[in-house]
Design a protein around this motif. Structure first.
Motif, short mmCIF file in Angstrom:
data_model
loop_
_atom_site.label_atom_id
_atom_site.label_comp_id
_atom_site.label_asym_id
_atom_site.label_seq_id
_atom_site.Cartn_x
_atom_site.Cartn_y
_atom_site.Cartn_z
N GLU A 230 -6.02 77.65 -19.42
CA GLU A 230 -4.91 78.43 -19.98
C GLU A 230 -3.69 78.31 -19.08
N PHE A 231 -2.53 78.13 -19.70
CA PHE A 231 -1.26 78.22 -18.98
C PHE A 231 -0.85 79.69 -18.89
N GLU A 232 -0.58 80.18 -17.69
CA GLU A 232 -0.03 81.53 -17.52
C GLU A 232 0.34 81.72 -16.06
N PRO A 233 1.63 81.86 -15.73
CA PRO A 233 2.80 81.79 -16.59
C PRO A 233 3.39 80.39 -16.59
N VAL A 234 4.41 80.19 -17.42
CA VAL A 234 5.18 78.95 -17.46
C VAL A 234 6.65 79.35 -17.47
N GLY A 235 7.43 78.80 -16.55
CA GLY A 235 8.85 79.17 -16.51
C GLY A 235 9.71 78.13 -15.84
N THR A 236 11.00 78.14 -16.18
CA THR A 236 11.98 77.20 -15.63
C THR A 236 13.15 77.96 -15.02
N HIS A 237 13.58 77.51 -13.86
CA HIS A 237 14.77 78.04 -13.18
C HIS A 237 15.93 78.06 -14.19
N GLN A 238 16.68 79.16 -14.21
CA GLN A 238 17.72 79.31 -15.21
C GLN A 238 18.78 78.22 -15.13
N ALA A 239 18.99 77.67 -13.93
CA ALA A 239 20.02 76.62 -13.78
C ALA A 239 19.54 75.25 -14.24
N PHE A 240 18.25 75.13 -14.59
CA PHE A 240 17.70 73.82 -14.94
C PHE A 240 17.10 73.79 -16.34
N ARG A 241 17.45 74.74 -17.15
CA ARG A 241 16.88 74.78 -18.49
C ARG A 241 17.57 73.77 -19.41
N ARG A 242 16.87 73.46 -20.51
CA ARG A 242 17.34 72.52 -21.52
C ARG A 242 17.47 71.09 -20.98
N GLN A 243 16.62 70.76 -20.01
CA GLN A 243 16.58 69.39 -19.50
C GLN A 243 15.20 68.75 -19.72
N GLY A 244 14.34 69.42 -20.46
CA GLY A 244 13.03 68.87 -20.75
C GLY A 244 11.98 69.12 -19.69
N GLN A 250 4.36 70.93 -19.21
CA GLN A 250 3.23 71.14 -20.10
C GLN A 250 2.42 69.86 -20.27
N ALA A 251 3.09 68.75 -20.49
CA ALA A 251 2.38 67.49 -20.71
C ALA A 251 1.54 67.11 -19.50
N TYR A 252 2.11 67.26 -18.31
CA TYR A 252 1.37 66.93 -17.10
C TYR A 252 0.24 67.92 -16.89
N GLY A 253 0.50 69.19 -17.18
CA GLY A 253 -0.53 70.21 -17.04
C GLY A 253 -1.72 69.96 -17.95
N LEU A 254 -1.47 69.50 -19.17
CA LEU A 254 -2.56 69.16 -20.08
C LEU A 254 -3.43 68.05 -19.49
N TYR A 282 5.90 74.66 -26.96
CA TYR A 282 4.46 74.46 -27.05
C TYR A 282 4.08 73.63 -28.27
N TYR A 283 4.75 73.89 -29.39
CA TYR A 283 4.50 73.05 -30.56
C TYR A 283 4.81 71.59 -30.27
N GLY A 284 5.84 71.37 -29.45
CA GLY A 284 6.27 70.01 -29.15
C GLY A 284 5.25 69.19 -28.37
N VAL A 285 4.32 69.87 -27.69
CA VAL A 285 3.27 69.13 -26.96
C VAL A 285 1.91 69.31 -27.64
N GLY A 286 1.93 69.76 -28.90
CA GLY A 286 0.72 69.73 -29.71
C GLY A 286 -0.04 71.02 -29.87
#
Length: 301
Positions: A230-244, A250-254, A282-286
Motif C-alpha cells: 500500500e502507498f501511504e502517504p504520497v506527496g510532492t513539494h508544492q514548488a515541484f508539482r505538475r512536473q510528473g 508511483q510507477a517506480y513504487g509499483l 492513480y488512474y494514470g498508472v493503472g
C-alpha cells in the motif's frame, strides 16, 4: 489490529474500513502517537482468544501544527473493523463508542460494499453525513492494482530516485513537510514510523531534484502474508508539482513493490469529484476504484 486487517484483506478487501489497512494502521499510529495518544481510546473484542473486532476512538482535540495553525476536531471519530464472519459485533462497538465519546457529536465511516454495517448503523442513531459525503466532501476512495504490466517510471531531466535509508531523517521529514506544509511530522515521529511494522527504509521512496531538494515522497507498506502493498502517504513539494513527479514515483513504487514480493497494490485518496488530482494520478498508472467511504454522523450536542 493489523492481524485482523490481514484477514479482511485476504477474505473481503472491499470491507476494509477507512484507516484499517495494515499500512494505514502503522502510519496513523506511529506518526500521531506523541501528539494524539492522550485523545485515543481503544477496545478489542476477542472470540476464543482471537481478535474478531476492534474500535479506535479519536476524541475532540486541538493541537498545534508545524505552520502555526492548529489541528482541531470538535467531534469524536471512530475507526473500526470487524471480521467478515462477525459483522454483528458492530453493535457492541457502537455501544462502546457512545460511552467513550462522552456526549459529543460522533463520526464514523462505513464502506459502500458493507451491507451488514449499512443495516446496523441507523438503529444506533447515525445518518449519512451530507457535508462530508458531498461532491466536494472529504470521503475516501480505495483503489487497487494488480502488479502486472507495470509502466516505466519517467523523471524529468536531472531528477533521480533515492531511498529514505540513504538520506538523513531530517531530510526525509522535511520532504514530508514540504509536501504537507501544515503537518506536524517530526524526527521523533519519523523514528517511531521506522520502528513500526512493516516499515522498510528500502520501500520509502523519494525524488531528488537537480538542486538537491527532495521533491516528492512515498512510503510503501508491504504485507508479506497477503502479498499486498500500500502507498501511504504520497506527496510532492508544492514548488515541484505538475512536473510528473507523482506519476513517476508511483510507477517506480509499483516496480519496487513487485520486486519485494507483492502481487496487489492498494492506495486511498479523496473520492469526491471536486478533488480529482490524486485520483487521476492513480488512474494514470493503472489503479481502479473498488470501494469508498459512506461517512456517517450522529448528532448528540
Amino acid at each position: 489490529m493489523q492481524g485482523l486487517a490481514q484477514q479482511v484483506t485476504a477474505l473481503r478487501p472491499e470491507l476494509l474500513n477507512a484507516d484499517a489497512t495494515v499500512g494505514e494502521l502503522a502510519w496513523v499510529w506511529s506518526k500521531d502517537f506523541d501528539a494524539l495518544s492522550p485523545f485515543w481510546r481503544h477496545r478489542l473484542w476477542l472470540i476464543d482468544g482471537k481478535l474478531a473486532a476492534w474500535g479506535w476512538v479519536h476524541l475532540p482535540h486541538r493541537i498545534p501544527r508545524g505552520d502555526g495553525t492548529f489541528r482541531e476536531a470538535r467531534a469524536a471519530n471512530l475507526i473500526w473493523q470487524t471480521h467478515p464472519d462477525q459483522p454483528e459485533l458492530l453493535h457492541e462497538i457502537l455501544d462502546w463508542y457512545d460511552e467513550a465519546a462522552g456526549g459529543v457529536d460522533q463520526l464514523l465511516a462505513i464502506q459502500s460494499a458493507d451491507r451488514a454495517a449499512q443495516a446496523i448503523i441507523p438503529g444506533h442513531g447515525y445518518v449519512f453525513d451530507a457535508e462530508a459525503g458531498a461532491d466536494d466532501g472529504s470521503w475516501v476512495q480505495f483503489n487497487r492494482r494488480e502488479l502486472t504490466d507495470l509502466p516505466d517510471p519517467v523523471l524529468p531531466d536531472g531528477f533521480r530516485f533515492v531511498m529514505a535509508k540513504d538520506v538523513s531523517p531530517a531530510h526525509a521529514v522535511k520532504a514530508h513537510r514540504d509536501a504537507w506544509q501544515s503537518s506536524s511530522f517530526s524526527e521523533a515521529a519519523f523514528e517511531r514510523v521506522q520502528h513500526t511494522w512493516p516499515y522498510r527504509g528500502d520501500l520509502h521512496l523519494l525524488v531528488e531534484a537537480p538542486d538537491g531538494t527532495l521533491a516528492a515522497t512515498a512510503i510503501i507498506w508491504l504485507d508479506d502474508a497477503t502479498q499486498t502493498a500500500e502507498f501511504e502517504p504520497v506527496g510532492t513539494h508544492q514548488a515541484f508539482r505538475r512536473q510528473g513527479l507523482g506519476t513517476a514515483l508511483q510507477a517506480y513504487g509499483l516496480q519496487l513493490a513487485k520486486a519485494a514480493g507483492a502481487k496487489l497494490m492498494l492506495v486511498a485518496c479523496l473520492g469526491a469529484p471536486a478533488h480529482p488530482a490524486a485520483r487521476n494520478m492513480y488512474y494514470g498508472v493503472g489503479f481502479q476504484p473498488f470501494s469508498h467511504d459512506l461517512p456517517q454522523i450522529k448528532t448528540v450536542r
